[in-house]
Scaffold this motif. Sequence first.
Motif, mmCIF file in Angstrom:
data_model
loop_
_atom_site.group_PDB
_atom_site.id
_atom_site.type_symbol
_atom_site.label_atom_id
_atom_site.label_comp_id
_atom_site.label_asym_id
_atom_site.label_seq_id
_atom_site.Cartn_x
_atom_site.Cartn_y
_atom_site.Cartn_z
ATOM 1 N N TYR A 9 -41.561 -18.936 19.514
ATOM 2 C CA TYR A 9 -43.111 -19.107 19.769
ATOM 3 C C TYR A 9 -43.663 -20.302 19.417
ATOM 4 O O TYR A 9 -43.109 -21.383 18.813
ATOM 5 N N PHE A 10 -45.035 -20.690 19.625
ATOM 6 C CA PHE A 10 -45.471 -21.792 19.512
ATOM 7 C C PHE A 10 -45.722 -21.657 17.876
ATOM 8 O O PHE A 10 -45.812 -20.536 17.085
ATOM 9 N N ASN A 11 -46.264 -22.807 17.094
ATOM 10 C CA ASN A 11 -46.475 -22.801 15.603
ATOM 11 C C ASN A 11 -47.957 -22.132 15.463
ATOM 12 O O ASN A 11 -48.968 -22.985 15.064
ATOM 13 N N GLY A 12 -47.895 -20.928 15.616
ATOM 14 C CA GLY A 12 -49.080 -20.321 15.571
ATOM 15 C C GLY A 12 -48.956 -18.660 15.352
ATOM 16 O O GLY A 12 -47.690 -18.217 15.572
ATOM 17 N N ARG A 13 -49.740 -18.037 14.796
ATOM 18 C CA ARG A 13 -49.830 -16.211 14.930
ATOM 19 C C ARG A 13 -49.880 -15.816 16.328
ATOM 20 O O ARG A 13 -48.826 -15.202 16.833
ATOM 21 N N GLY A 14 -50.849 -15.909 17.008
ATOM 22 C CA GLY A 14 -51.025 -15.625 18.518
ATOM 23 C C GLY A 14 -50.097 -14.172 18.907
ATOM 24 O O GLY A 14 -50.311 -13.373 18.165
ATOM 25 N N LEU A 15 -49.635 -14.530 20.096
ATOM 26 C CA LEU A 15 -48.742 -13.199 20.557
ATOM 27 C C LEU A 15 -47.739 -13.008 19.684
ATOM 28 O O LEU A 15 -47.270 -11.588 19.922
ATOM 29 N N ALA A 16 -47.049 -13.575 18.991
ATOM 30 C CA ALA A 16 -45.945 -13.372 18.406
ATOM 31 C C ALA A 16 -46.159 -12.641 16.986
ATOM 32 O O ALA A 16 -45.282 -11.999 16.314
#
Length: 204
Positions: A9-16
Amino acid sequence: METQYKLTYFNGRGLAEPIRLLFAYAKVEYEDVRIEKPQWPSMKPTTPFGKLPILEFDGKKVGQSVAICRYLGKKWNLTGKDDWDSLQCDVLVDTLGDLKQQVGQYRMEQDPAIKEEKKQNLIKETIPFYLQKLEQIVKENDDYLVGGQLTWADFQYAASLENFELIFGKEALDQYPHLKALKERVFELPGIKEWVAKRPVTEF
């Protein structure tokens, strides 16, 4: 042989983040791959449908964050007592998706005047409509979303409610004490508490 998982995933919390919470709760090791935005254009064609997160295991690669959470929830007995509970998990997570979509439209709006109008509509109408109903559901289910016990839906809501407070302020959940307590209960679970303490600090 133990299954090896790789989450990208990207470097964030988000959907992951709900997926990461599930791994933390189950105490299952996985590779937490975080990519930066400049890497995405070259990686995008290698994903099933051009989106992240992606979970890889046993030589397979799958997308769709909710489907991944549902799969892990089934694997680790977090779908409730019966088919009805399982259905309620799906209903409530899909309902959360409806709310998140409207919040996302507000956050993506570029026109300041329209954005403010959308924000006021969210605060005065949309958010109370959903959260009042959800507050009652948690209250009636012994402070969980479904069947009076922990399910994968609770992980979805905990991550989203954390983001909700980030967007609208820590006091945004004060009038929804059962939802706030649900979020806090999930983040205090063994494994998750340790994950939250050590996870990378990111903007979203």
